[in-house]
Design a protein around this motif. Structure first.
Motif, mmCIF file in Angstrom:
data_model
loop_
_atom_site.group_PDB
_atom_site.id
_atom_site.type_symbol
_atom_site.label_atom_id
_atom_site.label_comp_id
_atom_site.label_asym_id
_atom_site.label_seq_id
_atom_site.Cartn_x
_atom_site.Cartn_y
_atom_site.Cartn_z
ATOM 1 N N PRO A 222 -8.040 -27.793 33.556
ATOM 2 C CA PRO A 222 -9.240 -27.934 32.722
ATOM 3 C C PRO A 222 -8.954 -27.457 31.300
ATOM 4 C CG PRO A 222 -9.357 -25.883 33.914
ATOM 5 C CD PRO A 222 -8.074 -26.555 34.358
ATOM 6 N N ALA A 223 -9.781 -27.887 30.368
ATOM 7 C CA ALA A 223 -9.783 -27.261 29.045
ATOM 8 C C ALA A 223 -11.000 -26.353 29.009
ATOM 9 C CB ALA A 223 -9.873 -28.309 27.951
ATOM 10 N N ILE A 263 -1.726 -23.574 32.237
ATOM 11 C CA ILE A 263 -2.916 -22.739 32.016
ATOM 12 C C ILE A 263 -2.655 -21.757 30.862
ATOM 13 C CG2 ILE A 263 -4.460 -21.014 33.046
ATOM 14 C CD1 ILE A 263 -4.827 -23.845 34.181
ATOM 15 N N TYR A 264 -1.461 -21.140 30.838
ATOM 16 C CA TYR A 264 -1.139 -20.213 29.753
ATOM 17 C C TYR A 264 -1.102 -20.944 28.401
ATOM 18 C CZ TYR A 264 -0.379 -16.047 32.548
ATOM 19 O OH TYR A 264 -0.590 -14.954 33.330
ATOM 20 N N ILE A 293 -7.167 -16.033 30.258
ATOM 21 C CA ILE A 293 -6.605 -16.623 31.482
ATOM 22 C C ILE A 293 -7.631 -16.515 32.617
ATOM 23 C CG2 ILE A 293 -4.829 -16.346 33.280
ATOM 24 C CD1 ILE A 293 -3.720 -17.527 30.746
ATOM 25 N N GLN A 294 -8.275 -15.359 32.710
ATOM 26 C CA GLN A 294 -9.280 -15.184 33.764
ATOM 27 C C GLN A 294 -10.453 -16.145 33.581
ATOM 28 O OE1 GLN A 294 -8.805 -13.680 36.617
ATOM 29 N NE2 GLN A 294 -6.785 -13.287 35.751
ATOM 30 N N PHE A 296 -10.147 -19.164 32.525
ATOM 31 C CA PHE A 296 -9.672 -20.431 33.092
ATOM 32 C C PHE A 296 -9.745 -20.404 34.624
ATOM 33 C CE2 PHE A 296 -7.996 -23.492 30.060
ATOM 34 C CZ PHE A 296 -8.068 -22.784 28.880
ATOM 35 N N VAL A 297 -9.382 -19.259 35.195
ATOM 36 C CA VAL A 297 -9.439 -19.146 36.658
ATOM 37 C C VAL A 297 -10.876 -19.359 37.127
ATOM 38 C CG1 VAL A 297 -9.149 -17.557 38.608
ATOM 39 C CG2 VAL A 297 -7.426 -17.620 36.785
ATOM 40 N N LYS A 298 -11.811 -18.652 36.476
ATOM 41 C CA LYS A 298 -13.230 -18.751 36.855
ATOM 42 C C LYS A 298 -13.767 -20.167 36.660
ATOM 43 C CE LYS A 298 -16.839 -16.149 35.818
ATOM 44 N NZ LYS A 298 -17.711 -15.243 35.023
ATOM 45 N N LEU A 299 -13.305 -20.785 35.589
ATOM 46 C CA LEU A 299 -13.793 -22.110 35.203
ATOM 47 C C LEU A 299 -13.521 -23.173 36.257
ATOM 48 C CD1 LEU A 299 -14.839 -23.961 32.856
ATOM 49 C CD2 LEU A 299 -12.436 -24.162 32.143
ATOM 50 N N SER A 300 -12.386 -23.064 36.934
ATOM 51 C CA SER A 300 -11.990 -24.185 37.801
ATOM 52 C C SER A 300 -11.897 -23.822 39.283
ATOM 53 C CB SER A 300 -10.659 -24.760 37.330
ATOM 54 O OG SER A 300 -9.673 -23.748 37.297
ATOM 55 N N ALA A 301 -12.171 -22.553 39.612
ATOM 56 C CA ALA A 301 -12.015 -22.161 41.018
ATOM 57 C C ALA A 301 -13.215 -22.602 41.851
ATOM 58 C CB ALA A 301 -11.846 -20.647 41.116
ATOM 59 N N ILE B 218 -19.898 -21.667 33.620
ATOM 60 C CA ILE B 218 -19.443 -23.064 33.537
ATOM 61 C C ILE B 218 -18.426 -23.316 34.639
ATOM 62 C CG2 ILE B 218 -18.467 -24.872 32.074
ATOM 63 C CD1 ILE B 218 -18.972 -23.209 29.640
ATOM 64 N N PHE B 219 -18.549 -24.448 35.281
ATOM 65 C CA PHE B 219 -17.533 -24.904 36.234
ATOM 66 C C PHE B 219 -17.032 -26.266 35.779
ATOM 67 C CE2 PHE B 219 -16.790 -27.457 40.247
ATOM 68 C CZ PHE B 219 -15.528 -26.920 40.506
ATOM 69 N N SER B 220 -15.712 -26.400 35.736
ATOM 70 C CA SER B 220 -15.100 -27.668 35.346
ATOM 71 C C SER B 220 -14.473 -28.311 36.573
ATOM 72 C CB SER B 220 -14.033 -27.402 34.275
ATOM 73 O OG SER B 220 -13.291 -28.569 34.018
ATOM 74 N N ALA B 221 -15.021 -29.441 36.991
ATOM 75 C CA ALA B 221 -14.506 -30.143 38.173
ATOM 76 C C ALA B 221 -13.602 -31.281 37.732
ATOM 77 C CB ALA B 221 -15.656 -30.702 39.006
ATOM 78 N N PRO B 222 -12.454 -31.426 38.380
ATOM 79 C CA PRO B 222 -11.569 -32.525 38.006
ATOM 80 C C PRO B 222 -12.052 -33.840 38.602
ATOM 81 C CG PRO B 222 -10.672 -31.408 39.900
ATOM 82 C CD PRO B 222 -11.941 -30.670 39.528
ATOM 83 N N LYS B 259 -20.877 -25.855 43.000
ATOM 84 C CA LYS B 259 -19.503 -26.232 42.676
ATOM 85 C C LYS B 259 -18.926 -27.099 43.793
ATOM 86 C CE LYS B 259 -17.635 -22.056 41.801
ATOM 87 N NZ LYS B 259 -16.638 -21.113 41.223
ATOM 88 N N SER B 300 -6.403 -29.227 41.764
ATOM 89 C CA SER B 300 -6.841 -28.292 40.729
ATOM 90 C C SER B 300 -6.504 -26.837 41.027
ATOM 91 C CB SER B 300 -8.356 -28.436 40.515
ATOM 92 O OG SER B 300 -9.032 -28.237 41.721
ATOM 93 N N PHE B 302 -4.461 -23.438 41.284
ATOM 94 C CA PHE B 302 -3.287 -22.734 40.761
ATOM 95 C C PHE B 302 -3.494 -21.264 41.077
ATOM 96 C CE2 PHE B 302 -5.366 -20.822 37.114
ATOM 97 C CZ PHE B 302 -6.395 -21.699 36.828
ATOM 98 N N ILE B 304 -2.724 -17.607 39.665
ATOM 99 C CA ILE B 304 -2.232 -16.678 38.645
ATOM 100 C C ILE B 304 -2.660 -15.289 39.070
ATOM 101 C CG2 ILE B 304 -2.618 -15.874 36.277
ATOM 102 C CD1 ILE B 304 -2.552 -18.730 35.353
#
Lengths: 306, 306
Positions: A222-223, A263-264, A293-294, A296-301, B218-222, B259, B300, B302, B304
């Motif tokens: 994700p962005a 992601i980084y 980074i966290q 991004f983790v929250k955003l797509s998990a 926010i949640f980003s779904a692929p 989600k 999606s 990963f 970390i």
């Protein structure tokens, strides 16, 4: 062992809906090496500037531990200069000025101390220059990442294809992937491009994130949705620098580490656009980076039981 | 307790680069209810057709356990008909024919047996009709999801805003979110739209996935990258139906379940586009659905370390 980044070191003058800058330090190698330096402490650049580039312009790089022995300073010549203006949506821009200057006859000289290169980032330049750097390294690096753009597809596709054949990872955006492959579907485009040489392909989709392809595997990154993009200049180079810097740090090249590297890289790019030029990249704290980074983790998990 | 879906039940004639169809059964309520039926077995539709709609045209719905008591059949009238042609990139299409027919005077009658409604999906229709359905339910449903489109923003913004105020979840695409809010940044757009009534906003981005907003989360779904999109018709309705069907199944409304619901909706939408019309949605096995869900997980995920 080191990470070598080749690309432009340049002056930019940028105008966005939020304001405009005088000539400030920019260039692909500048953004990429600053980004990489957050993860890896043996970054070295190969680039060329004119003598309008002052010592203090290079301080920002040296302060980040970036080795500039491979940065040629051409007496009596001027540095590459780019000026552009972003439109209101920040997704399109007009180039106002492009002065190649020193770039016109750039011969990328590799200092002897750079021959320990293990990771090589080929920033966007002519495919011939990118290829020359590979050939001048006595040992083939463990990982070669190449960035390029539609411009070279338009005017020197054969050279480009020859260089692409030599690299491990290619990073391009979605419209470039379509142009390079002649396929509209990104899945089909990736399949074709992965037969051209690279083992990995990264398709950058700007505000829509990035896709990583290897064999039949796909990762969708994700962005970070941003309330404000202040200046997008250098975001792609920052992404690439963060990507290879992270891989140099972990040292093992596989699909899982590539995913994390994306992601980084995306996290650093999300900082880059928050201020003009490299301003935001010069002084990030470890906490800021790990905090992002966290996000991004929250955003797509999500958690779905199998 | 039940899930009520209101929307069109219609005939479509579709042309894509892969071929064309005669009049086939389509409509938002058709796609959404078929999708929802994979997760929840008490789906009921409210819609209207003409007597050109035959018993066998409704069989596909009834075979999926969908209650069609609320489907009015108007004697001597014709069903809503849409015909469109997709361009080569499948992202844009021309509408060739739109015949409103029965839709022109659609009065959504709620059968008494539907008054146990706990989940309500308002498929894309005039905001007035959507609002009428809410008002005709004696008890306010536990969850109201509303889909709409730019067309209503163009011609009846006031009615639209009044209806939006009454719902829990709004689903629109990115350009509609920009139009509704007057903000280019989707983060700013979402912030504004969440003050208009809905607690949750889903911004659909087609091949780029979807964003879910609630408060500051926010949640980003692929989206699943597809080699071939055969026919995009109904993908958005299928997404919405899978989304609310999954929530009806789990029964608890919170960000985490939303989600997952987006992933389930996206998975069904990815099947929908594989064949013309509803063909692919009629006969999915449990294994196919759970296999597709696992593809989304793989796509999606990963890891970390914090």
């Amino acid at each position: 062992m080191s990470l070598i980044i080749i690309g432009t070191v340049a002056f930019d003058a940028i105008e966005t809906p939020f304001g405009k800058t005088e000539k400030i330090v920019g260039g692909a190698a500048t953004y990429a090496s600053l980004a990489a330096s957050y993860f890896y402490n043996k970054c070295k650049i190969v680039a060329v500037v004119g003598d309008d580039f002052k010592k203090e312009d290079i301080d920002g790089l040296n302060d980040h531990g970036i080795d500039t022995e491979g940065l040629q300073v051409k007496a009596g010549e001027k540095s590459f200069f780019w000026s552009g203006k972003y439109h209101n949506d920040m997704n399109s821009r007009d180039t106002l000025i492009t002065e190649l200057n020193v770039l016109e006859n750039f011969d990328p000289i590799i200092p002897e101390s750079y021959q320990d290169c293990e990771y090589l980032m080929l920033g966007n330049l002519t495919p011939q220059i990118q290829q020359t750097v590979i050939k001048r390294l006595k040992n083939r690096p463990k990982l070669i990442v190449m960035d390029t753009m539609n411009f070279w597809m338009d005017i020197m596709m054969d050279d480009l294809l020859e260089t692409i054949k030599m690299v491990d990872v290619l990073t391009i955006n979605d419209s470039e992937a379509r142009q390079l492959s002649g396929e509209y579907s990104l899945v089909k485009a990736a399949k074709k491009i992965l037969t051209m040489g690279p083992k990995y392909l990264i398709i950058k989709k700007g505000e829509h994130g990035a896709l990583l392809f290897q064999g039949d595997q796909i990762f969708s990154a994700p962005a970070l949705p941003l309330a404000e993009v202040f200046d997008p200049t250098g975001a792609g180079d920052t992404f690439a620098g963060g990507f290879i810097g992270y891989l140099a740090k972990v040292g093992t090249i596989n699909f899982n580490n590539m995913k994390n590297a994306i992601i980084y890289g995306s996290a650093l790019a999300s900082f880059c656009v928050e201020e003009f030029g490299t301003a935001r990249l010069l002084n990030l704290s470890e906490e800021e980076v790990s905090g992002r980074i966290q996000e991004f983790v929250k955003l797509s998990a999500f958690t779905i039981e199998a």
